[in-house]
Scaffold this active site. Structure first.
Site, PDB file in Angstrom:
ATOM      1  N   GLY A 159       0.853  -1.196   0.000  1.00 40.52           N
ATOM      2  CA  GLY A 159       0.000   0.000   0.000  1.00 40.52           C
ATOM      3  C   GLY A 159       0.886   1.241   0.000  1.00 40.52           C
ATOM      4  O   GLY A 159       2.066   1.183  -0.382  1.00 40.52           O
ATOM      5  N   ILE A 161       2.282   2.932   2.398  1.00 39.85           N
ATOM      6  CA  ILE A 161       3.477   2.874   3.256  1.00 39.85           C
ATOM      7  C   ILE A 161       4.519   1.946   2.634  1.00 39.85           C
ATOM      8  O   ILE A 161       5.699   2.296   2.541  1.00 39.85           O
ATOM      9  CB  ILE A 161       3.117   2.428   4.691  1.00 39.85           C
ATOM     10  CG1 ILE A 161       2.174   3.451   5.349  1.00 39.85           C
ATOM     11  CG2 ILE A 161       4.393   2.274   5.537  1.00 39.85           C
ATOM     12  CD1 ILE A 161       1.615   3.030   6.704  1.00 39.85           C
ATOM     13  N   THR A 235       6.714  -2.805  11.208  1.00 39.07           N
ATOM     14  CA  THR A 235       6.129  -1.545  11.695  1.00 39.07           C
ATOM     15  C   THR A 235       4.627  -1.550  11.434  1.00 39.07           C
ATOM     16  O   THR A 235       3.989  -0.493  11.443  1.00 39.07           O
ATOM     17  CB  THR A 235       6.749  -0.312  10.986  1.00 39.07           C
ATOM     18  OG1 THR A 235       6.570  -0.458   9.571  1.00 39.07           O
ATOM     19  CG2 THR A 235       8.224  -0.169  11.300  1.00 39.07           C
ATOM     20  N   ALA A 236       4.045  -2.756  11.186  1.00 41.01           N
ATOM     21  CA  ALA A 236       2.624  -2.818  10.829  1.00 41.01           C
ATOM     22  C   ALA A 236       1.779  -3.092  12.077  1.00 41.01           C
ATOM     23  O   ALA A 236       1.353  -2.141  12.749  1.00 41.01           O
ATOM     24  CB  ALA A 236       2.417  -3.867   9.751  1.00 41.01           C
ATOM     25  N   ARG A 237       1.563  -4.372  12.399  1.00 40.87           N
ATOM     26  CA  ARG A 237       0.849  -4.739  13.620  1.00 40.87           C
ATOM     27  C   ARG A 237       1.498  -5.989  14.188  1.00 40.87           C
ATOM     28  O   ARG A 237       1.839  -6.917  13.445  1.00 40.87           O
ATOM     29  CB  ARG A 237      -0.627  -5.011  13.336  1.00 40.87           C
ATOM     30  CG  ARG A 237      -1.488  -3.765  13.170  1.00 40.87           C
ATOM     31  CD  ARG A 237      -1.612  -2.959  14.471  1.00 40.87           C
ATOM     32  NE  ARG A 237      -2.475  -1.786  14.337  1.00 40.87           N
ATOM     33  CZ  ARG A 237      -2.053  -0.575  13.976  1.00 40.87           C
ATOM     34  NH1 ARG A 237      -0.780  -0.372  13.710  1.00 40.87           N
ATOM     35  NH2 ARG A 237      -2.912   0.433  13.887  1.00 40.87           N
ATOM     36  N   GLU A 266       0.654  -5.744  22.835  1.00 41.30           N
ATOM     37  CA  GLU A 266       1.120  -4.429  23.242  1.00 41.30           C
ATOM     38  C   GLU A 266       0.399  -3.931  24.483  1.00 41.30           C
ATOM     39  O   GLU A 266      -0.819  -4.092  24.553  1.00 41.30           O
ATOM     40  CB  GLU A 266       0.828  -3.444  22.083  1.00 41.30           C
ATOM     41  CG  GLU A 266       2.079  -2.920  21.438  1.00 41.30           C
ATOM     42  CD  GLU A 266       1.776  -2.186  20.158  1.00 41.30           C
ATOM     43  OE1 GLU A 266       2.002  -2.765  19.090  1.00 41.30           O
ATOM     44  OE2 GLU A 266       1.295  -1.051  20.248  1.00 41.30           O
ATOM     45  N   HIS A 284       6.178   1.395  19.440  1.00 45.47           N
ATOM     46  CA  HIS A 284       5.109   1.841  18.515  1.00 45.47           C
ATOM     47  C   HIS A 284       5.230   3.331  18.183  1.00 45.47           C
ATOM     48  O   HIS A 284       4.364   4.136  18.522  1.00 45.47           O
ATOM     49  CB  HIS A 284       3.710   1.524  19.063  1.00 45.47           C
ATOM     50  CG  HIS A 284       2.677   1.379  17.971  1.00 45.47           C
ATOM     51  ND1 HIS A 284       1.636   0.482  18.028  1.00 45.47           N
ATOM     52  CD2 HIS A 284       2.542   2.025  16.780  1.00 45.47           C
ATOM     53  CE1 HIS A 284       0.894   0.585  16.923  1.00 45.47           C
ATOM     54  NE2 HIS A 284       1.436   1.525  16.151  1.00 45.47           N
TER      55      HIS A 284
HETATM   56  C1  GLV Z   1      -0.438   3.332  13.833  1.00 46.35           C
HETATM   57  O1  GLV Z   1      -0.029   2.246  14.138  1.00 46.35           O
HETATM   58  C2  GLV Z   1      -1.548   3.543  12.951  1.00 46.35           C
HETATM   59  O2  GLV Z   1      -2.172   2.579  12.501  1.00 46.35           O
HETATM   60  O3  GLV Z   1      -1.854   4.709  12.698  1.00 46.35           O
END
Ligand code: GLV
Ligand code: GLV
Length: 322
Positions: A159, A161, A235-237, A266, A284
């Site tokens: 996507g 990002i 850096t996603a989930r 988390e 995060h």
């Molecule tokens: C951060 O993790 C977001 O989804 O904005």
């Protein structure tokens, strides 16, 4: 304001300047707590609300929407990810859900490169060494990391990002491949099936949303399928990765290292990960710049103001059919 005034609930403090436009469309309640609301507090706070501005730490499910009651028109999530929202349940009750896409693309891509560079060049490990007072001196073989030039970056989830990471990686001389649900045509990157991407990439970076399909997408088998000496960046989930399997793979050398910004439970982090030197752990911070967080708050507010004044929300996730 009288009892007809829309109640707007903000589940955690946002920059007061960003909230300003809300005051002309409703009465605003902002959580006084410097922590996420508990489920009970959340359900009590949203009672009678016309709008909820939620954080990714809030679970907005059918119970939460029911607790709000029939006035509720919008749940505006202050994040691009919305796995914390039960969007079908929200939509079924005639409520619109919105998120904050676009404004955090560059910040998150920058943090992805930060983690990639930090783990491959052992910067956090070196920082710990210097702070510890351990004697060290320059040596041809001291604390060697891994170069990026000519290495392959495999992006999972292409996507906006993922594409922003691809552009940055290309500037560092990396070859980029990607795997994506929807076919995307990206200059300088070619699509690969996930198994091939895992088997051939020197660095794998995750940029897909958390969904039932992507939960534990990176499990023990996927980690074993990766190249020896490869790195994983997330850096996603958190739940996209099986954290226990990752800790084991980092400990036994199945992969060389990892850079993580997100965690399965988390803010808990697997104990083994905290003990390992070949993983960089960030709390995060993907969107955590002053500029980006301000724009996220403003965009959540814009969505609420639009809906409460009968206009189209600028960034809806789903619009209920009426
Ligand atoms: C951060 O993790 C977001 O989804 O904005
Ligand atoms: C997951 O693989 C995605 O394409 O978003």
């Amino acid at each position: 304001m009288n009892s007809e005034t829309p109640r707007i609930v903000v589940t955690r403090a946002l920059p007061p300047a960003a909230l300003e436009p809300l005051h002309s469309v409703g009465s605003v309640w902002v959580s006084p707590h410097d922590r996420p609301l508990t489920v009970d507090e959340l359900h009590a706070a949203v009672r009678g609300a016309s709008a909820i501005i939620s954080m990714l730490t809030d679970r907005i499910d059918d119970d939460a929407v029911a607790a709000a009651g029939p006035n509720l028109k919008i749940v505006a999530n202050t994040a691009v990810g919305y796995d914390n929202l039960d969007v079908p349940a929200i939509t079924r009750r005639g409520v619109l859900a919105s998120n904050t896409p676009g404004v955090l693309v560059d910040a998150t891509a920058d943090l992805t490169m930060t983690l990639l560079l930090t783990v491959t060049r052992r910067v956090a490990e070196g920082d710990r060494l210097v702070r510890s007072g351990t004697p060290w001196s320059w040596d041809i073989a001291f604390m060697l990391g891994s170069g990026l030039q000519g290495k392959q970056l495999g992006i999972v989830g292409m996507g906006s990002i993922g594409q922003a990471v691809a552009r940055r990686a290309a500037a560092f001389g990396m070859d980029v491949v990607h795997h994506s649900r929807r076919p995307v045509d990206v200059d300088g990157s070619h699509p690969l099936p996930l198994d091939e991407l895992l088997a051939t990439s020197d660095v794998v970076s995750l940029h897909c949303p958390l969904t039932p399909e992507t939960r534990h997408l990176i499990d023990a088998d996927a980690l074993r399928a990766m190249k020896r000496g490869a790195y994983l960046i997330n850096t996603a989930r958190g739940p996209i990765v099986d954290e226990a399997a990752l800790a084991a793979a980092l400990a036994d050398g199945t992969i060389a290292g990892a850079g993580l910004d997100v965690y399965e439970n988390e803010p808990e982090v697997h104990d083994d990960l905290r003990r390992l030197d070949n993983v960089v752990l960030a709390p995060h911070l993907g969107s955590a710049t002053v500029e980006t967080r301000t724009r996220m708050a403003e965009l959540a507010v814009d969505n609420v103001v639009a809906v409460l004044t009968g206009k189209d929300a600028p960034t809806p996730i789903s619009v209920p059919s009426s």
